[in-house]
Design a protein around this motif. Structure first.
Motif, PDB file in Angstrom:
ATOM      1  N   MET A 181      45.469  60.138  52.270  1.00  0.00           N
ATOM      2  CA  MET A 181      46.088  58.826  52.292  1.00  0.00           C
ATOM      3  C   MET A 181      47.515  58.893  52.832  1.00  0.00           C
ATOM      4  SD  MET A 181      45.573  56.215  49.176  1.00  0.00           S
ATOM      5  CE  MET A 181      47.279  56.164  48.621  1.00  0.00           C
ATOM      6  N   ALA A 240      48.471  56.941  44.528  1.00  0.00           N
ATOM      7  CA  ALA A 240      49.505  56.825  45.555  1.00  0.00           C
ATOM      8  C   ALA A 240      50.743  57.613  45.161  1.00  0.00           C
ATOM      9  CB  ALA A 240      49.849  55.362  45.784  1.00  0.00           C
ATOM     10  N   LEU A 275      56.352  41.961  47.513  1.00  0.00           N
ATOM     11  CA  LEU A 275      57.407  41.077  46.994  1.00  0.00           C
ATOM     12  C   LEU A 275      57.377  39.721  47.689  1.00  0.00           C
ATOM     13  CD1 LEU A 275      59.955  40.743  45.252  1.00  0.00           C
ATOM     14  CD2 LEU A 275      61.257  41.773  47.079  1.00  0.00           C
ATOM     15  N   LEU A 276      57.141  39.731  48.997  1.00  0.00           N
ATOM     16  CA  LEU A 276      57.233  38.486  49.764  1.00  0.00           C
ATOM     17  C   LEU A 276      55.923  37.704  49.801  1.00  0.00           C
ATOM     18  CD1 LEU A 276      59.540  39.470  52.752  1.00  0.00           C
ATOM     19  CD2 LEU A 276      60.119  38.519  50.542  1.00  0.00           C
ATOM     20  N   THR A 277      54.898  38.191  49.094  1.00  0.00           N
ATOM     21  CA  THR A 277      53.646  37.426  49.084  1.00  0.00           C
ATOM     22  C   THR A 277      53.189  37.138  47.653  1.00  0.00           C
ATOM     23  OG1 THR A 277      52.398  39.488  49.200  1.00  0.00           O
ATOM     24  CG2 THR A 277      52.817  38.377  51.278  1.00  0.00           C
ATOM     25  N   VAL A 336      58.019  45.614  49.995  1.00  0.00           N
ATOM     26  CA  VAL A 336      58.500  44.351  50.572  1.00  0.00           C
ATOM     27  C   VAL A 336      57.324  43.415  50.807  1.00  0.00           C
ATOM     28  CG1 VAL A 336      59.578  43.333  52.604  1.00  0.00           C
ATOM     29  CG2 VAL A 336      60.541  45.386  51.618  1.00  0.00           C
ATOM     30  N   GLY A 337      56.220  43.986  51.290  1.00  0.00           N
ATOM     31  CA  GLY A 337      55.030  43.167  51.526  1.00  0.00           C
ATOM     32  C   GLY A 337      54.546  42.488  50.260  1.00  0.00           C
ATOM     33  N   GLN A 383      50.086  61.267  45.665  1.00  0.00           N
ATOM     34  CA  GLN A 383      50.094  61.526  47.111  1.00  0.00           C
ATOM     35  C   GLN A 383      51.528  61.618  47.623  1.00  0.00           C
ATOM     36  OE1 GLN A 383      47.254  61.938  48.877  1.00  0.00           O
ATOM     37  NE2 GLN A 383      48.531  62.493  50.634  1.00  0.00           N
ATOM     38  N   GLU A 414      61.331  50.926  57.442  1.00  0.00           N
ATOM     39  CA  GLU A 414      61.203  51.400  56.067  1.00  0.00           C
ATOM     40  C   GLU A 414      62.331  52.374  55.728  1.00  0.00           C
ATOM     41  OE1 GLU A 414      57.728  53.779  54.991  1.00  0.00           O
ATOM     42  OE2 GLU A 414      57.389  52.390  53.344  1.00  0.00           O
ATOM     43  N   LEU A 416      47.294  42.055  56.510  1.00  0.00           N
ATOM     44  CA  LEU A 416      48.237  41.117  55.899  1.00  0.00           C
ATOM     45  C   LEU A 416      48.370  39.858  56.764  1.00  0.00           C
ATOM     46  CD1 LEU A 416      49.661  41.717  53.262  1.00  0.00           C
ATOM     47  CD2 LEU A 416      51.714  42.268  54.537  1.00  0.00           C
ATOM     48  N   PHE A 418      69.709  42.904  51.468  1.00  0.00           N
ATOM     49  CA  PHE A 418      68.338  42.388  51.402  1.00  0.00           C
ATOM     50  C   PHE A 418      68.023  41.896  49.993  1.00  0.00           C
ATOM     51  CE2 PHE A 418      63.815  43.260  50.595  1.00  0.00           C
ATOM     52  CZ  PHE A 418      63.245  42.445  51.555  1.00  0.00           C
ATOM     53  N   ARG A 455      55.801  49.924  44.078  1.00  0.00           N
ATOM     54  CA  ARG A 455      55.820  50.531  45.412  1.00  0.00           C
ATOM     55  C   ARG A 455      57.228  50.992  45.791  1.00  0.00           C
ATOM     56  NH1 ARG A 455      51.149  52.467  47.603  1.00  0.00           N
ATOM     57  NH2 ARG A 455      49.485  51.219  46.767  1.00  0.00           N
ATOM     58  N   LYS A 467      65.639  51.770  52.930  1.00  0.00           N
ATOM     59  CA  LYS A 467      65.923  52.640  51.789  1.00  0.00           C
ATOM     60  C   LYS A 467      67.406  52.951  51.682  1.00  0.00           C
ATOM     61  CE  LYS A 467      61.485  54.895  51.598  1.00  0.00           C
ATOM     62  NZ  LYS A 467      60.741  56.115  51.903  1.00  0.00           N
ATOM     63  N   LEU A 477      61.724  31.659  53.673  1.00  0.00           N
ATOM     64  CA  LEU A 477      60.814  32.772  53.927  1.00  0.00           C
ATOM     65  C   LEU A 477      59.600  32.333  54.738  1.00  0.00           C
ATOM     66  CD1 LEU A 477      60.805  34.688  50.530  1.00  0.00           C
ATOM     67  CD2 LEU A 477      61.696  35.482  52.698  1.00  0.00           C
ATOM     68  N   LEU A 524      47.096  47.865  57.350  1.00  0.00           N
ATOM     69  CA  LEU A 524      47.890  47.126  56.359  1.00  0.00           C
ATOM     70  C   LEU A 524      48.507  45.882  56.985  1.00  0.00           C
ATOM     71  CD1 LEU A 524      49.335  47.172  53.511  1.00  0.00           C
ATOM     72  CD2 LEU A 524      51.214  48.260  54.713  1.00  0.00           C
ATOM     73  N   THR A 537      53.694  42.480  40.615  1.00  0.00           N
ATOM     74  CA  THR A 537      53.725  41.278  41.465  1.00  0.00           C
ATOM     75  C   THR A 537      54.960  41.259  42.354  1.00  0.00           C
ATOM     76  OG1 THR A 537      53.663  40.367  39.248  1.00  0.00           O
ATOM     77  CG2 THR A 537      52.619  39.102  40.981  1.00  0.00           C
ATOM     78  N   TYR A 538      56.015  41.947  41.935  1.00  0.00           N
ATOM     79  CA  TYR A 538      57.233  41.969  42.739  1.00  0.00           C
ATOM     80  C   TYR A 538      57.338  43.239  43.586  1.00  0.00           C
ATOM     81  CZ  TYR A 538      58.130  38.454  39.250  1.00  0.00           C
ATOM     82  OH  TYR A 538      57.994  37.385  38.429  1.00  0.00           O
ATOM     83  N   TYR A 568      57.728  50.198  62.154  1.00  0.00           N
ATOM     84  CA  TYR A 568      57.523  50.071  60.710  1.00  0.00           C
ATOM     85  C   TYR A 568      58.219  51.206  59.968  1.00  0.00           C
ATOM     86  CZ  TYR A 568      55.016  50.064  56.227  1.00  0.00           C
ATOM     87  OH  TYR A 568      54.695  50.066  54.905  1.00  0.00           O
ATOM     88  N   ALA A 588      59.000  34.468  46.222  1.00  0.00           N
ATOM     89  CA  ALA A 588      58.266  34.069  47.428  1.00  0.00           C
ATOM     90  C   ALA A 588      57.558  32.738  47.272  1.00  0.00           C
ATOM     91  CB  ALA A 588      57.267  35.157  47.801  1.00  0.00           C
ATOM     92  N   GLY A 640      58.681  54.948  46.562  1.00  0.00           N
ATOM     93  CA  GLY A 640      59.232  55.163  47.894  1.00  0.00           C
ATOM     94  C   GLY A 640      58.416  54.533  49.006  1.00  0.00           C
ATOM     95  N   ASP A 641      57.458  53.677  48.654  1.00  0.00           N
ATOM     96  CA  ASP A 641      56.670  52.953  49.651  1.00  0.00           C
ATOM     97  C   ASP A 641      57.352  51.620  49.932  1.00  0.00           C
ATOM     98  OD1 ASP A 641      54.541  53.828  51.029  1.00  0.00           O
ATOM     99  OD2 ASP A 641      53.057  53.472  49.454  1.00  0.00           O
ATOM    100  N   THR A 642      58.567  51.688  50.503  1.00  0.00           N
ATOM    101  CA  THR A 642      59.383  50.470  50.600  1.00  0.00           C
ATOM    102  C   THR A 642      58.693  49.370  51.409  1.00  0.00           C
ATOM    103  OG1 THR A 642      61.267  51.943  50.541  1.00  0.00           O
ATOM    104  CG2 THR A 642      61.702  49.664  51.095  1.00  0.00           C
ATOM    105  N   GLY A 643      58.032  49.759  52.495  1.00  0.00           N
ATOM    106  CA  GLY A 643      57.384  48.756  53.341  1.00  0.00           C
ATOM    107  C   GLY A 643      56.357  47.949  52.577  1.00  0.00           C
ATOM    108  N   MET A 644      55.499  48.659  51.833  1.00  0.00           N
ATOM    109  CA  MET A 644      54.480  47.961  51.054  1.00  0.00           C
ATOM    110  C   MET A 644      55.117  47.163  49.924  1.00  0.00           C
ATOM    111  SD  MET A 644      51.407  50.705  50.852  1.00  0.00           S
ATOM    112  CE  MET A 644      49.955  49.720  50.608  1.00  0.00           C
TER     113      MET A 644
END
Lengths: 112, 138
Positions: B1, A98, A78-80, A75-76, A101, B110, B15, B122, A65, B114, B76, B11, A60-61, B106, B52, A69-73
Motif C-alpha cells: 500500500m 495504514a 477534512l474538506l468533504t 485534507v481530502g 505501513q 503534501e 474523489l 491553512f 490521517r 507538512k 470552499l 484516490l 470526520t475531520y 500531489y 466543510a 503523516g498522510d496529509t493529502g488524504m
C-alpha cells in the motif's frame, strides 16, 4: 547487529509493523551496522491503537490521517465532511494497517 | 500500500467522480435543505456545522451561475468545483502524455503542507471559515 538486541527491538516494536514486514525488518536489522542502532532506537513510530482512537472520534475531520503523516488524504477528508461520513467509517478499519505501513516506510531509509 | 502513483490517481479520480455524482444527485433529487443537512455526520449528530458544511450548496449555486451566493455560503465550493473540473482533465492529460505530473504535484503539495509555514495559515483559514460557518448556521 547483535541478534539479542534485534530480537529485543522486534519484541517491543513489533506492534508497529505489519506481520508480513517483521521478518524483513529483522533480517535488515541483523545485517545493519552497529553505528545505526541509536538512530533506529530513537525513531518515532506511530501507535496504530492511538490512530484508531483518533479515527473513531476525529476521523470526520481527517485528524487520523494527519496524525500518521498522510496529509493529502487528511485534507481530502477534512474538506468533504469525512467523505460524507463514508470515508471516515472506511478508515476505522483501514487506519491501523495504514499506520503500520507508514511506520514501515519511515524505517526504510535507516535499513538500507 | 505504498503511496504509489496508481493509488494517488485512484484516490483523486475517485474523489472527483464522487463529487460529480453527489452534485448531480443534489441538483436533481436533493431538496434545498434536508438532504444537504443529512449528508454531514457532524451536522446530523451535533447540529453544529463542520468546516466543510455548505460546500455542496455552494458548488450547486456556482453551477447555476450564482457566484455571490456561492461565496457567501461557503468559499470552499469554489475550491471543490475547481478540483472536480481540473482533476479529470489533468488525469487525462497524464494518461495521454504518459507523464506523472499529477502524482508529482500531489506529493509536492503534501510535503509543503507538512511544513509549519504552510500548515498554520491553512489551518487558521479553515478555522476562520468554520467559525463563520457556525455563525451562519449552515
Amino acid at each position: 547487529m547483535d541478534s539479542q538486541k534485534v530480537d529485543m527491538y522486534i519484541l517491543t516494536n513489533g506492534k508497529y509493523f505489519e506481520s508480513q514486514h517483521i521478518g524483513q525488518v529483522r533480517d535488515r536489522l541483523l545485517a545493519l551496522d552497529e553505528s545505526k542502532w541509536a538512530m533506529i532506537q530513537t525513531l518515532q513510530l506511530k501507535d496504530p491503537q492511538t490512530a484508531l482512537i483518533i479515527s473513531i472520534f476525529l476521523g470526520t475531520y481527517g485528524i487520523d490521517r494527519f496524525f500518521i503523516g498522510d496529509t493529502g488524504m487528511g485534507v481530502g477528508k477534512l474538506l468533504t465532511c469525512g467523505g460524507l461520513g463514508i470515508w471516515a467509517i472506511i478508515d476505522w478499519f483501514q487506519i491501523q494497517g495504514a499506520t503500520r505501513q507508514k511506520n514501515f516506510e519511515k524505517i526504510q531509509p535507516f535499513l538500507y | 500500500m505504498r503511496q504509489s502513483g496508481k493509488r494517488i490517481y485512484l484516490l483523486l479520480g475517485g474523489l472527483a467522480l464522487a463529487g460529480h455524482a453527489w452534485l448531480l444527485y443534489y441538483l436533481v433529487w436533493g431538496g434545498p435543505e434536508e438532504s444537504s443537512l443529512l449528508a454531514c455526520p457532524t451536522r446530523r449528530l451535533t447540529g453544529i456545522p463542520c468546516p466543510a458544511c455548505g460546500t455542496t450548496r455552494s458548488a450547486a449555486a456556482l453551477s447555476q451561475g450564482q457566484f455571490e451566493l456561492a461565496l457567501w455560503t461557503n468559499p470552499l465550493g469554489y475550491l471543490a468545483l475547481a478540483f472536480m473540473l481540473a482533476i479529470p482533465i489533468w488525469i487525462a492529460y497524464d494518461f495521454f502524455s504518459k507523464s506523472e505530473s499529477l502524482k508529482n504535484a500531489y506529493q509536492q503539495a503534501e510535503a509543503k503542507l507538512k511544513r509549519p509555514e504552510f500548515a498554520w495559515p491553512f489551518a487558521l483559514l479553515l478555522l476562520a471559515n468554520w467559525i463563520w460557518n457556525i455563525f451562519k448556521l449552515l
